[in-house]
Design an enzyme around this catalytic site. Structure first.
Site, PDB file in Angstrom:
ATOM      1  N   TYR A 144      -1.356  -1.306   9.882  1.00 25.50           N
ATOM      2  CA  TYR A 144      -1.096  -1.564   8.459  1.00 25.50           C
ATOM      3  C   TYR A 144       0.219  -0.830   8.142  1.00 25.50           C
ATOM      4  O   TYR A 144       0.775  -1.309   7.001  1.00 25.50           O
ATOM      5  CB  TYR A 144      -2.456  -0.736   8.094  1.00 25.50           C
ATOM      6  CG  TYR A 144      -2.681  -1.033   6.624  1.00 25.50           C
ATOM      7  CD1 TYR A 144      -3.385  -2.104   6.073  1.00 25.50           C
ATOM      8  CD2 TYR A 144      -2.615   0.097   5.651  1.00 25.50           C
ATOM      9  CE1 TYR A 144      -3.547  -2.404   4.830  1.00 25.50           C
ATOM     10  CE2 TYR A 144      -3.028  -0.266   4.320  1.00 25.50           C
ATOM     11  CZ  TYR A 144      -3.461  -1.394   3.860  1.00 25.50           C
ATOM     12  OH  TYR A 144      -3.728  -1.649   2.523  1.00 25.50           O
ATOM     13  N   SER A 199       0.842  -1.130   0.077  1.00 27.25           N
ATOM     14  CA  SER A 199      -0.151   0.007  -0.087  1.00 27.25           C
ATOM     15  C   SER A 199       0.787   1.179   0.009  1.00 27.25           C
ATOM     16  O   SER A 199       1.994   1.152   0.314  1.00 27.25           O
ATOM     17  CB  SER A 199      -0.810   0.035   1.309  1.00 27.25           C
ATOM     18  OG  SER A 199      -1.473   1.332   1.384  1.00 27.25           O
TER      19      SER A 199
HETATM   20  N1  NAD Z   1      -8.938  -1.042  -0.803  1.00 28.87           N
HETATM   21  C1  NAD Z   1      -8.019  -0.615  -0.575  1.00 28.87           C
HETATM   22  O1  NAD Z   1      -8.180   0.755  -0.665  1.00 28.87           O
HETATM   23  C2  NAD Z   1      -6.431  -0.871  -0.648  1.00 28.87           C
HETATM   24  C3  NAD Z   1      -5.494   0.056  -0.905  1.00 28.87           C
HETATM   25  C4  NAD Z   1      -4.108  -0.342  -1.009  1.00 28.87           C
HETATM   26  C5  NAD Z   1      -3.932  -1.509  -0.817  1.00 28.87           C
HETATM   27  N2  NAD Z   1      -4.814  -2.407  -0.606  1.00 28.87           N
HETATM   28  C6  NAD Z   1      -4.456  -3.978  -0.580  1.00 28.87           C
HETATM   29  O2  NAD Z   1      -5.134  -4.575  -1.410  1.00 28.87           O
HETATM   30  C7  NAD Z   1      -5.292  -6.044  -1.094  1.00 28.87           C
HETATM   31  C8  NAD Z   1      -6.908  -6.338  -1.245  1.00 28.87           C
HETATM   32  O3  NAD Z   1      -7.635  -5.427  -0.399  1.00 28.87           O
HETATM   33  P1  NAD Z   1      -9.313  -5.400  -0.687  1.00 28.87           P
HETATM   34  O4  NAD Z   1      -9.368  -3.902  -0.169  1.00 28.87           O
HETATM   35  O5  NAD Z   1      -9.722  -5.945  -1.953  1.00 28.87           O
HETATM   36  O6  NAD Z   1      -9.669  -6.231   0.589  1.00 28.87           O
HETATM   37  P2  NAD Z   1     -11.109  -6.938   0.701  1.00 28.87           P
HETATM   38  O7  NAD Z   1     -11.306  -7.005   2.339  1.00 28.87           O
HETATM   39  O8  NAD Z   1     -12.097  -6.379  -0.011  1.00 28.87           O
HETATM   40  O9  NAD Z   1     -11.019  -8.320   0.444  1.00 28.87           O
HETATM   41  C9  NAD Z   1     -10.189  -9.199   1.151  1.00 28.87           C
HETATM   42  C10 NAD Z   1     -10.291 -10.775   0.643  1.00 28.87           C
HETATM   43  O10 NAD Z   1      -9.700 -11.572   1.577  1.00 28.87           O
HETATM   44  C11 NAD Z   1     -10.247 -12.568   2.092  1.00 28.87           C
HETATM   45  N3  NAD Z   1      -9.461 -13.156   3.348  1.00 28.87           N
HETATM   46  C12 NAD Z   1      -9.467 -12.445   4.614  1.00 28.87           C
HETATM   47  N4  NAD Z   1      -8.884 -13.371   5.298  1.00 28.87           N
HETATM   48  C13 NAD Z   1      -8.143 -14.252   4.639  1.00 28.87           C
HETATM   49  C14 NAD Z   1      -7.386 -15.549   4.921  1.00 28.87           C
HETATM   50  N5  NAD Z   1      -6.751 -15.858   6.063  1.00 28.87           N
HETATM   51  N6  NAD Z   1      -7.137 -16.470   3.797  1.00 28.87           N
HETATM   52  C15 NAD Z   1      -7.616 -15.931   2.377  1.00 28.87           C
HETATM   53  N7  NAD Z   1      -8.406 -15.024   2.411  1.00 28.87           N
HETATM   54  C16 NAD Z   1      -8.713 -14.075   3.214  1.00 28.87           C
HETATM   55  C17 NAD Z   1     -11.551 -12.207   2.563  1.00 28.87           C
HETATM   56  O11 NAD Z   1     -12.422 -13.281   2.439  1.00 28.87           O
HETATM   57  C18 NAD Z   1     -11.814 -11.325   1.351  1.00 28.87           C
HETATM   58  O12 NAD Z   1     -12.379 -11.718   0.202  1.00 28.87           O
HETATM   59  C19 NAD Z   1      -4.848  -6.032   0.614  1.00 28.87           C
HETATM   60  O13 NAD Z   1      -3.671  -6.577   0.680  1.00 28.87           O
HETATM   61  C20 NAD Z   1      -5.032  -4.412   1.037  1.00 28.87           C
HETATM   62  O14 NAD Z   1      -4.026  -4.162   1.939  1.00 28.87           O
HETATM   63  C21 NAD Z   1      -6.198  -2.110  -0.468  1.00 28.87           C
END
Ligand code: NAD
Length: 257
Positions: free
Chosen positions: A169, A146
């Site tokens: 985070y 991130s």
């Molecule tokens: N959404 C944002 O603004 C953003 C910004 C920067 C980085 N990210 C990163 O992108 C990635 C995805 O983020 P997102 O917003 O799509 O998340 P999200 O919460 O929408 O989805 C996460 C998924 O991970 C699954 N999950 C949770 N624990 C798990 C486990 N132990 N094993 C397998 N699956 C598991 C959940 O069921 C869910 O489907 C993350 O690494 C997040 O830190 C997100």
């Protein structure tokens, strides 16, 4: 060059906000997207929806990134079904029910649990897939970090909201970046490359007051839409990036500048 013709790509957290977009983009680029998620039902629904648009290009897989046996079973099943795995994307977002509190309110046990689940899970998936990739002779690991793994938080954008940038985070995502560099170097010469993507915030119904402050720090667009990161992932998964290893690409419309 951005095509993934025939590549078998596992996306952990594939049923989530970004994961769904990633899996759809992989399938559209000619790869087989393996929607790997702890939520098996959601993974099956996402794979079915992608499969309807791109027949034969999506599969679901129940996977818990914090359990070695679960990762091992997924690797064995995929090897059995396809004979190889080309890439894994560490994209799951595990957190416990008390995640996201203000710095002062975070309990030690919660800090440890959230860091362990997330960066510990990314380590475990990377370790287990790297073992498989080594034996196979090639592999590609992409870690989702991130912008907040790269820069110090801009706390002012959260003023007037209940949101914050959790301390866990910052630790997790900076850890993911250095795990990326460590693994790229450790695995140098094995045919495995390891890179990271650091997105800025993704629009997901955040409050208007937050959006105004956040967007003012960007170059033009502001908060990214969930489909805006997929092109960078396709680049890192494709042969167009064949000689990129141990790097991080920030995708944030200039927020971190
Ligand atoms: N959404 C944002 O603004 C953003 C910004 C920067 C980085 N990210 C990163 O992108 C990635 C995805 O983020 P997102 O917003 O799509 O998340 P999200 O919460 O929408 O989805 C996460 C998924 O991970 C699954 N999950 C949770 N624990 C798990 C486990 N132990 N094993 C397998 N699956 C598991 C959940 O069921 C869910 O489907 C993350 O690494 C997040 O830190 C997100």
């Amino acid at each position: 060059m951005m095509q993934l013709e025939g590549k078998i790509v596992v996306v952990t957290g594939g049923a989530g906000l970004l994961g769904q977009q990633f899996c759809g983009a992989i399938a559209a680029a000619g790869g087989l997207a393996v929607v790997a998620d702890r939520d098996a039902e959601a993974a099956a629904a996402v794979a079915a929806a992608i499969g309807a648009r791109h027949p034969g290009r999506a599969a679901a897989c129940a996977l818990d990134i914090t359990r070695k046996d679960s990762i091992g079973a997924a690797i064995a099943a995929l090897q059995q079904a396809h004979g190889r795995i080309d890439a894994v994307v560490n994209n799951a977002y595990p957190r416990n029910g008390r995640y996201g509190r203000l710095f002062e309110d975070v309990e030690y046990d919660d800090f440890c649990e959230n860091v362990s689940l997330h960066v510990g899970g990314y380590f475990l998936v990377s370790q287990q897939f790297a073992r498989f990739f080594r034996a196979q002779g090639h592999g590609n690991i992409v870690n989702m970090s991130s912008v907040y793994g790269v820069i110090a938080p801009r706390f002012s954008v959260y003023d007037g909201t209940t949101m914050t940038m959790p301390v866990e985070y910052a630790v997790i995502k900076s850890g993911v970046l250095h795990l990326t560099r460590y693994m790229a170097k450790y695995l140098k010469g094995t045919g495995i490359r390891v890179n990271a993507i650091s997105p800025g915030g993704i629009f997901d119904g955040q409050p208007e007051s937050f959006l105004e402050k956040y967007n003012a720090l960007c170059s033009g667009k502001g908060m990214l839409d969930k489909q805006d990161v997929a092109g960078t992932l396709l680049f890192l998964l494709s042969d167009a990036s064949a000689f990129i290893n141990g790097q991080n690409i920030t995708v944030d419309d200039g927020f971190s500048l």
